[in-house]
Design a protein around this motif. Structure first.
Motif, mmCIF file in Angstrom:
data_model
loop_
_atom_site.group_PDB
_atom_site.id
_atom_site.type_symbol
_atom_site.label_atom_id
_atom_site.label_comp_id
_atom_site.label_asym_id
_atom_site.label_seq_id
_atom_site.Cartn_x
_atom_site.Cartn_y
_atom_site.Cartn_z
ATOM 1 N N PHE A 4 0.983 -1.065 -0.053
ATOM 2 C CA PHE A 4 -0.095 0.079 0.075
ATOM 3 C C PHE A 4 0.803 1.380 -0.125
ATOM 4 N N ASP A 5 0.186 2.470 -0.392
ATOM 5 C CA ASP A 5 1.138 3.711 -0.409
ATOM 6 C C ASP A 5 0.531 4.589 0.621
ATOM 7 N N PRO A 6 1.324 4.768 1.448
ATOM 8 C CA PRO A 6 1.059 5.755 2.625
ATOM 9 C C PRO A 6 0.511 7.297 2.292
ATOM 10 N N LEU A 7 1.302 7.695 1.004
ATOM 11 C CA LEU A 7 0.858 8.851 0.169
ATOM 12 C C LEU A 7 -0.422 8.904 0.039
ATOM 13 N N ALA B 251 5.235 6.640 17.161
ATOM 14 C CA ALA B 251 4.676 5.418 16.809
ATOM 15 C C ALA B 251 5.113 4.761 15.287
ATOM 16 N N ALA B 252 5.175 3.589 15.259
ATOM 17 C CA ALA B 252 5.675 3.064 13.838
ATOM 18 C C ALA B 252 5.067 1.944 13.332
ATOM 19 N N VAL B 253 4.969 1.870 12.183
ATOM 20 C CA VAL B 253 4.499 0.802 11.421
ATOM 21 C C VAL B 253 5.366 0.108 10.597
ATOM 22 N N LEU B 254 5.810 -1.170 10.892
ATOM 23 C CA LEU B 254 6.885 -2.000 10.193
ATOM 24 C C LEU B 254 6.174 -3.048 9.160
ATOM 25 N N ALA B 255 6.133 -2.643 7.926
ATOM 26 C CA ALA B 255 5.526 -3.535 6.925
ATOM 27 C C ALA B 255 6.493 -4.373 6.117
ATOM 28 N N HIS B 256 6.514 -5.600 6.107
ATOM 29 C CA HIS B 256 7.263 -6.843 5.604
ATOM 30 C C HIS B 256 8.710 -6.364 6.007
ATOM 31 N N PRO B 257 9.067 -6.042 7.341
ATOM 32 C CA PRO B 257 10.454 -5.617 7.324
ATOM 33 C C PRO B 257 11.590 -6.657 6.959
ATOM 34 N N TRP C 191 -0.710 -10.925 4.910
ATOM 35 C CA TRP C 191 -1.596 -9.819 4.635
ATOM 36 C C TRP C 191 -1.465 -9.210 3.082
ATOM 37 N N ARG C 192 -0.473 -9.578 2.495
ATOM 38 C CA ARG C 192 -0.182 -9.268 0.952
ATOM 39 C C ARG C 192 -1.082 -9.995 0.039
ATOM 40 N N GLU C 193 -1.428 -11.226 0.487
ATOM 41 C CA GLU C 193 -2.225 -12.088 -0.348
ATOM 42 C C GLU C 193 -2.797 -13.006 0.461
ATOM 43 N N ALA D 274 -6.146 -11.814 -2.372
ATOM 44 C CA ALA D 274 -6.901 -10.625 -2.712
ATOM 45 C C ALA D 274 -7.742 -10.329 -1.631
ATOM 46 N N GLY D 275 -7.607 -9.020 -1.040
ATOM 47 C CA GLY D 275 -8.531 -8.502 -0.107
ATOM 48 C C GLY D 275 -8.052 -8.204 1.339
ATOM 49 N N HIS D 276 -6.826 -9.204 1.413
ATOM 50 C CA HIS D 276 -6.323 -9.045 2.717
ATOM 51 C C HIS D 276 -5.340 -7.697 3.092
ATOM 52 N N VAL D 277 -5.031 -7.040 1.990
ATOM 53 C CA VAL D 277 -4.434 -5.966 2.135
ATOM 54 C C VAL D 277 -5.399 -4.725 3.013
ATOM 55 N N GLU D 278 -6.568 -4.661 2.249
ATOM 56 C CA GLU D 278 -7.298 -3.807 2.964
ATOM 57 C C GLU D 278 -7.873 -4.276 4.362
ATOM 58 N N LEU D 279 -7.836 -5.469 4.773
ATOM 59 C CA LEU D 279 -8.118 -5.789 5.988
ATOM 60 C C LEU D 279 -7.087 -5.460 6.870
ATOM 61 N N ALA D 280 -5.729 -5.492 6.530
ATOM 62 C CA ALA D 280 -4.743 -5.113 7.294
ATOM 63 C C ALA D 280 -4.582 -3.685 7.518
ATOM 64 N N LEU D 281 -5.160 -2.861 6.356
ATOM 65 C CA LEU D 281 -5.214 -1.456 6.543
ATOM 66 C C LEU D 281 -6.147 -0.927 7.494
ATOM 67 N N ARG D 282 -7.024 -1.649 7.664
ATOM 68 C CA ARG D 282 -7.982 -1.617 8.819
ATOM 69 C C ARG D 282 -7.417 -1.330 10.170
ATOM 70 N N HIS D 283 -6.434 -2.638 10.355
ATOM 71 C CA HIS D 283 -5.646 -2.619 11.473
ATOM 72 C C HIS D 283 -4.733 -1.376 11.581
ATOM 73 N N VAL D 284 -3.991 -1.120 10.699
ATOM 74 C CA VAL D 284 -3.241 0.129 10.509
ATOM 75 C C VAL D 284 -3.712 1.455 10.998
ATOM 76 N N ARG D 285 -5.030 1.763 10.327
ATOM 77 C CA ARG D 285 -5.718 2.891 10.680
ATOM 78 C C ARG D 285 -6.437 3.016 12.209
ATOM 79 N N THR D 286 -6.712 1.613 12.815
ATOM 80 C CA THR D 286 -7.068 1.630 14.146
ATOM 81 C C THR D 286 -5.842 1.974 15.054
ATOM 82 N N PHE D 287 -4.603 1.212 14.716
ATOM 83 C CA PHE D 287 -3.333 1.447 15.351
ATOM 84 C C PHE D 287 -3.116 2.866 15.312
#
Length: 251
Positions: free
Chosen positions: A43-46, A122-128, A225-227, A229-242
């Motif tokens: 996903f693109d944070p921008l 706070a920090a979000v580390l995606a596929h570090p 969460w990267r696959e 299809a649809g898992h990215v959107e579910l993961a983004l819900r978690h990021v937004r809540t965080f």
């Protein structure tokens, strides 16, 4: 995209949105560019967080195809990238911020926390990225073949010896864990962390989960969460809540 000159370093950056500041660190290893974000099922944070944050991103120094350029600081390795990130934030008048990083952004985030613990909220580390003992020279091979040749074509001041020492200082000193900090450092870190694990060669699941277990205020997203299809959107819900839980009101 705007350009910021910081001594011998030229930094290309981009901004989007308004609100509390977010630094977004692109993946792609030493070829990390702003355009790298959002590729390969990520996903693109921008785009994703511009409605809630002032999102700032920059090309990694000396990435092929990027426009952030400067000395190859052999003896500083990771710290040179952190210097660029903090210099840009200072230039933009940003003191405290949240940070999201992909791939190489994982070690970079830990180094930011080490260098500027009072600024990272706070920090979000995606596929570090992390060290995989069964592939001890993975990052050296990836960069000596996928980054160094093209970079050296445009930089006659850089020698093969400099490249080899630079990569050694990044990935072999020490060849362990997340490269930039120790397990004791992570164990003592009180900053809220969200880990979004992956499990490909350069993004070991075991290291991602170890950091999540060690850091006292860490949590993890679903995996994978990267696959599909649809898992990215579910993961983004978690990021937004965080982010909502840990982002102060913009001042």
């Amino acid at each position: 995209m705007p350009i910021f000159e910081n001594g011998p370093v030229t930094i290309r950056y981009e901004e989007a949105g308004a609100g509390f500041p977010m630094l977004a660190i692109p993946g792609g290893g030493l070829n990390g560019r702003i355009e790298s974000m959002g590729h390969a099922g990520s996903f693109d944070p921008l785009v994703e967080f511009a409605n809630t944050h002032r999102v700032v991103s920059l090309d990694t120094r000396n990435a092929n195809g990027g426009a952030t350029t400067g000395p190859l600081e052999v003896d500083k390795a990771w710290d040179a990238f952190t210097d660029d990130q903090l210099a840009l934030l200072d230039h933009l008048g940003i003191d405290r911020f949240v940070v999201t990083g992909f791939c190489i952004g994982g070690p970079m985030i830990w180094n930011l926390i080490r260098r500027a613990p009072d600024r990272v909220v706070a920090a979000v580390l995606a596929h570090p990225s992390g060290f995989r003992p069964e592939m001890p020279d993975l990052f050296y091979r990836n960069n000596i073949g996928g980054w160094a040749p093209k970079f050296m074509e445009s930089r006659p001041d850089v020698t093969q010896d400099m490249i080899e020492r630079f990569l050694h200082n990044m990935y072999a000193d020490p060849a362990d864990f997340v490269f930039t900090v120790t397990r004791d450092f992570v164990r003592a870190c009180q900053i809220p962390i969200l880990i979004m694990p992956d499990d490909v060669g350069a993004h070991p699941y075991a290291v991602a989960m170890e950091t999540a277990r060690l850091a006292p205020n860490a949590q993890t997203s679903l995996y994978p969460w990267r696959e599909p299809a649809g898992h990215v959107e579910l993961a983004l819900r978690h990021v937004r809540t965080f982010l909502k839980a840990h982002t102060p009101a913009a001042g």
